[in-house]
Motif scaffolding. Structure first.
Motif, PDB file in Angstrom:
ATOM      1  N   CYS A  21      34.911  20.926 -12.875  1.00  0.00           N
ATOM      2  CA  CYS A  21      34.580  22.605 -13.035  1.00  0.00           C
ATOM      3  C   CYS A  21      34.123  22.943 -13.801  1.00  0.00           C
ATOM      4  N   LEU A  29      33.488  17.910  -9.846  1.00  0.00           N
ATOM      5  CA  LEU A  29      32.150  17.772 -10.080  1.00  0.00           C
ATOM      6  C   LEU A  29      31.861  17.334  -9.860  1.00  0.00           C
ATOM      7  N   TYR A  47      27.558  25.350  -7.556  1.00  0.00           N
ATOM      8  CA  TYR A  47      26.626  24.057  -8.186  1.00  0.00           C
ATOM      9  C   TYR A  47      25.063  24.316  -8.398  1.00  0.00           C
TER      10      TYR A  47
END
Length: 125
Positions: A21, A29, A47
């Motif tokens: 992240c 991520l 995101y």
């Protein structure tokens, strides 16, 4: 993205390379090989802002292309092997290098987008 003060600064290069992240540096991520997760499981950062577009692919083409073409020319000039040797050597190496470089580059570009608060361009009227 407005409450960055609650989290220590994260280096976007290290966060992107590790697929973490860009805000907390802890959560994942990616949910797949190149699929961006919906949000960080650690800090809750959405995101939705993440759109790397074709940027990572362009960098992969330039980096991997430079390496492969240099190696192909060196082998061709030194040994002049038949074409099948080139195919056996360079096709798998190209796929492996491109696959290995694409995910970290995508992570870096998304982390840099977050750090610099990048948005889509707009025309003011």
């Amino acid at each position: 993205m407005s409450d960055k003060a609650h989290y220590p600064p994260v280096n976007p290069i290290s966060a992107g390379l590790s697929g973490r992240c860009p805000r907390c540096g802890q959560g994942k991520l990616f949910s797949g090989f190149l699929t961006i997760a919906k949000s960080c499981r650690n800090c809750g950062l959405s995101y939705d802002f993440a759109d790397s577009g074709d940027g990572p692919a362009v960098f992969v083409i330039m980096i991997v292309g430079f390496i492969i073409v240099g190696l192909v020319l060196a082998v061709e000039l030194a040994y002049q092997p038949p074409i099948w040797v080139h195919l056996v050597l360079w096709l798998p190496l190209t796929v492996i290098l491109a696959g290995g470089v694409l995910r970290p580059l995508k992570g870096i570009l998304i982390a840099l987008q977050y750090k610099h608060n990048a948005e889509e361009g707009r025309l003011d009227q």
